[in-house]
Structure formats: C-alpha cells, structure tokens
Design a protein around this motif. Structure first.
Motif, PDB file in Angstrom:
ATOM      1  N   ALA A 209      38.017  50.226  43.709  1.00  0.00           N
ATOM      2  CA  ALA A 209      37.180  50.628  42.574  1.00  0.00           C
ATOM      3  C   ALA A 209      36.576  51.984  42.902  1.00  0.00           C
ATOM      4  CB  ALA A 209      36.089  49.597  42.313  1.00  0.00           C
ATOM      5  N   LEU A 319      29.082  47.834  42.756  1.00  0.00           N
ATOM      6  CA  LEU A 319      30.468  47.378  42.729  1.00  0.00           C
ATOM      7  C   LEU A 319      30.705  46.271  43.747  1.00  0.00           C
ATOM      8  CD1 LEU A 319      32.190  50.856  42.354  1.00  0.00           C
ATOM      9  CD2 LEU A 319      32.220  49.016  40.644  1.00  0.00           C
ATOM     10  N   ALA A 356      38.276  42.601  38.650  1.00  0.00           N
ATOM     11  CA  ALA A 356      38.211  43.875  37.931  1.00  0.00           C
ATOM     12  C   ALA A 356      37.226  43.793  36.766  1.00  0.00           C
ATOM     13  CB  ALA A 356      39.600  44.254  37.428  1.00  0.00           C
ATOM     14  N   GLU A 357      37.253  42.692  36.042  1.00  0.00           N
ATOM     15  CA  GLU A 357      36.350  42.529  34.902  1.00  0.00           C
ATOM     16  C   GLU A 357      34.892  42.473  35.360  1.00  0.00           C
ATOM     17  OE1 GLU A 357      35.462  39.391  31.222  1.00  0.00           O
ATOM     18  OE2 GLU A 357      37.144  39.050  32.597  1.00  0.00           O
ATOM     19  N   THR A 360      33.727  45.998  36.412  1.00  0.00           N
ATOM     20  CA  THR A 360      33.605  46.883  35.254  1.00  0.00           C
ATOM     21  C   THR A 360      32.359  46.543  34.441  1.00  0.00           C
ATOM     22  OG1 THR A 360      36.002  47.180  35.145  1.00  0.00           O
ATOM     23  CG2 THR A 360      34.746  47.657  33.152  1.00  0.00           C
ATOM     24  N   ARG A 361      32.137  45.261  34.219  1.00  0.00           N
ATOM     25  CA  ARG A 361      30.992  44.822  33.420  1.00  0.00           C
ATOM     26  C   ARG A 361      29.671  45.205  34.102  1.00  0.00           C
ATOM     27  NH1 ARG A 361      32.596  40.035  32.882  1.00  0.00           N
ATOM     28  NH2 ARG A 361      31.469  39.124  34.623  1.00  0.00           N
ATOM     29  N   TYR A 363      29.107  47.481  36.425  1.00  0.00           N
ATOM     30  CA  TYR A 363      28.955  48.933  36.587  1.00  0.00           C
ATOM     31  C   TYR A 363      28.557  49.585  35.260  1.00  0.00           C
ATOM     32  CZ  TYR A 363      29.858  53.336  39.023  1.00  0.00           C
ATOM     33  OH  TYR A 363      29.729  54.563  39.640  1.00  0.00           O
ATOM     34  N   ALA A 364      29.219  49.163  34.196  1.00  0.00           N
ATOM     35  CA  ALA A 364      28.902  49.728  32.881  1.00  0.00           C
ATOM     36  C   ALA A 364      27.476  49.372  32.454  1.00  0.00           C
ATOM     37  CB  ALA A 364      29.904  49.240  31.846  1.00  0.00           C
ATOM     38  N   ALA A 370      32.511  53.163  33.123  1.00  0.00           N
ATOM     39  CA  ALA A 370      33.366  52.213  33.838  1.00  0.00           C
ATOM     40  C   ALA A 370      33.888  52.848  35.124  1.00  0.00           C
ATOM     41  CB  ALA A 370      34.541  51.791  32.961  1.00  0.00           C
ATOM     42  N   THR A 372      36.936  53.413  37.893  1.00  0.00           N
ATOM     43  CA  THR A 372      38.394  53.455  37.817  1.00  0.00           C
ATOM     44  C   THR A 372      38.942  52.466  38.837  1.00  0.00           C
ATOM     45  OG1 THR A 372      38.356  55.779  37.178  1.00  0.00           O
ATOM     46  CG2 THR A 372      40.437  54.911  38.038  1.00  0.00           C
ATOM     47  N   LEU A 373      39.746  51.534  38.372  1.00  0.00           N
ATOM     48  CA  LEU A 373      40.251  50.457  39.223  1.00  0.00           C
ATOM     49  C   LEU A 373      41.755  50.597  39.403  1.00  0.00           C
ATOM     50  CD1 LEU A 373      38.344  47.534  37.490  1.00  0.00           C
ATOM     51  CD2 LEU A 373      37.717  48.647  39.624  1.00  0.00           C
TER      52      LEU A 373
END
Length: 390
Positions: A209, A319, A356-357, A360-361, A363-364, A370, A372-373
């Motif tokens: 990530a 993260l 990954a989800e 992303t959730r 971090y956002a 978002a 980058t994964l």
C-alpha cells in the motif's frame, strides 16, 4: 510484454530512428523485514518484485551518453569523460553515477543511446533508485563487453548512490535487484555479503500500500538516524573496544549500558539490535512455513520502527492498523526507509480483497484520498536480453 518494456522500446525507435540492440531489466524490491539494519552491518530479508525498470539501449561510436526518461518526458546528455560527483542532478545523476563508478573500477565503457521506463513507484520505498542503477549497470556491461561479477556490480552501484548521488544507502537494495529469485526471499548478511535464498510459502501474498507521501531520501532524517547509530557504537566502545557495529551488540549488553547512553541513542540502538534478531527468526519461520509467527515478527518490526526508530508517519500507521484488523492478514509494517512511502502486508491470498478494502476505507476516512495498492510476487533479479533482428 511489460508495459514499461514496450514503452521504452517504442520511444527508443521514435527518438533514435532504429531499434535498440538490447533491453535490460532490474526489479524493485520489498524488504520483508530488516529495516535500517543494512548500514549497521546486520541482516535483511528482501524480495525482488515483479515491477521493474527497463532500459532499451544501443552503443555509440563516441563517448557521449544520450538518455531519455520516458516516465518524465525528459532527456539528458553527458560525456563519459570527466564525470565527477555533483555534475548532474535529478534522475540523470543515477546512470551517470553508475558510469563513474564502473569506469573508476577499471571498466571502460562505450557511449550509449538509451530510453528508460519503469513501473516501480518512485519515492514509495520500493527502491526505484537501485533498480535504475542496476539496470544501467548490466546494460553498460553488455554493451561494453564486460563480465562484472554480480557482487562487484552491486557494490559499484551502491558506490554510485553514496558518492556520486550523495545518498548514504546500504547495500541491500542493489543486491536484491541483482540477486533476486522467483518464489524466494533473499537473506543477506550485510557484513560478509553472504546470501541465502529462502522459499516463500505459496499461500502468502505481499500486498503493498503506497501512502502517496513522497520523501526525498537525501534530505530526510535517514542520514541523521545513521549518524545516531554510529554515535551509539562510539559510546559503547568504552565498554567493548572491539565493537565494530550495532550488529555485534547483544540485547543484554545494550541494557547493561543503557545508563551511559542518551535516551534517543539507546532507542535507536535497541531497534537495530532487536530487528536483527527478528530477521533471524523470520527466516526460520518461513522455512517452517509458520506464517502466523512470521506475521507477528512483521508487526513487532513496525512497532519498533514507529516507537524506537521514529521513522513512521500517521499515514503509514493508519494503513498498518487497518490491515491488522483483517482475518487472513499475517502481519503488516512499513517497508523502506520510512518517512512516507509504503507498507507491506503479508496476507493469505484469499484475504487480499478484504485487506485492500479495509486499508482503502480507513485511509480515505482519515486523509481524504485512497492509497495505491498493488500485489507483488518474488521475482528474478537483473537480466539483459540481446534483441535479435532489430
């Protein structure tokens, strides 16, 4: 065909009016564990990854070097004669430094036309700089008809970055780019430079990530941390005159000397001493196929980097914390020098999408953007291919 490879060769034909004579590739790397140990003569466990820098090149009849950086839309021209540190800046300093180091070691080089392109994210902690150096080194060796022993090549690329570019990196990145093996991690003793390939269990995937926080390594606190380690060794030599590096220090000896060290110096040394032990234990865990034990060591590594070495950041911590909440994630930690860049998550391949989800959730929610994964696999080290019938 890799998009970066295709891009390099396409732009070469457009810029130079002919096909290249060869293509050279060198991978980025993810360091599974063993952070800030390499310049302390300790142990590291990187993997070369399936993202790389590609150089499409042909020789010239003079001693000039004409380079195109496809990813930047920039060109650089310099002569192999009279190269000196500080003569070039930015991305062109890396291939120029490689030429300077190779010629300084007695390898006379030919001029080169080349285009470079890659898919290793720049500034993300995945060592795009070492990939760039090693790709140009193997390209120049092939064009100039030199057989450079792989370890010598890695050392010369390190010298280029240390002395020409001015970044005091250790040897790990260049060795990973040169010695990587598909399906394996690379255990490196950074004192003797002995290596062993360690199989990575096939059910484990590495999910990187990228926080999107870029760091200028030469201008960061990296050099300060390195100086603090050197100060610890100097102070501890009053107890042990034969102490060469923190690699030689045991946890017991460090604790016995704690009162003699400033608190920040003690914590820097404690990270290095405990991290070296974690690398040894991580190798054993991978060989046993004990991924929960391996993941626990990754978690402990990140906590030490955050608390004792102080090279993490809110972005990286967010993260890591999000990844650790997901069943099937073995462990997560920052990778690279820190101060931004990326984390790695060791995760069962069936849990990649959920991990990954979650990252992303989280971090956002905190930073409004978002990460980058991308998933990486252990891949081969540097390679050169002659292009038949160009």
């Amino acid at each position: 065909m890799s998009d970066a490879r295709a891009r390099a060769e396409h732009i070469f034909r457009a810029r130079f009016g002919d096909a290249p004579l060869l293509r050279a590739r060198a991978p980025g790397r993810v360091n599974l564990i063993g952070e800030h140990t390499d310049y302390n003569e300790g142990f590291v466990l990187p993997i070369a990854i399936d993202r790389a820098v590609w150089v499409a090149a042909r020789l010239r009849t003079d001693r000039e070097v004409h380079l195109v950086a496809a990813d930047f839309g920039e060109e650089a021209v310099f002569s192999l004669d009279g190269l000196r540190p500080g003569a070039l800046r930015g991305w062109a300093a890396y291939p120029a430094g490689v030429a300077w180091a190779l010629e300084g070691a007695g390898y006379r080089l030919v001029g080169m036309d080349a285009v470079v392109a890659g898919d290793v994210p720049i500034g993300s902690g995945l060592s795009s700089s070492a990939a760039l150096e090693v790709a140009f080194a193997v390209a120049w060796a092939a064009l100039s008809d030199h057989e450079i022993p792989p370890l010598d090549l890695a050392r010369l690329c390190q010298r280029a970055e240390n002395e020409f570019v001015g970044v005091r990196c250790g040897i790990m990145d260049q060795m990973a780019a040169r010695f990587g093996r598909r399906g394996h991690a690379l255990w490196i003793d950074c004192r003797s430079l002995a290596i062993e390939w360690v199989p990575v269990p096939p059910e484990m995937v590495v999910l990187v990530a990228d926080s999107g926080v870029r760091r200028a390594l030469a201008a960061s606190a990296y050099n300060e941390r390195r100086a603090q380690c050197e100060e610890a060794v100097r102070r501890l030599r009053s107890r042990d005159p034969g102490l060469r590096a923190l690699r030689d220090l045991t946890s017991a000896a460090l604790e016995a000397a704690r009162a003699e060290l400033p608190e920040v110096i003690y914590r820097r040394a404690r990270h290095v001493v405990t991290e070296n032990q974690r690398v040894r234990e991580a190798v054993d865990a991978l060989r046993r196929g004990d991924l929960p034990a391996f993941g626990a060591l990754l978690n402990a590594s990140h906590d030490s980097l955050r608390d004792d070495y102080e090279v993490s950041s809110p972005e990286l911590d967010t993260l890591v914390e999000a990844a650790r909440t997901v069943p099937g994630v073995y462990g997560a930690r920052l990778t690279g020098a820190g101060f931004g860049g990326s984390i790695l998550t060791a995760v069962h391949r069936d849990a990649v999408a959920e991990a990954a989800e979650a990252m992303t959730r989280a971090y956002a929610a905190r930073f409004g953007r978002a990460p980058t994964l991308f998933r990486v696999e252990p891949d081969e080290g540097a390679q050169v291919e002659q292009i038949a019938n160009p």
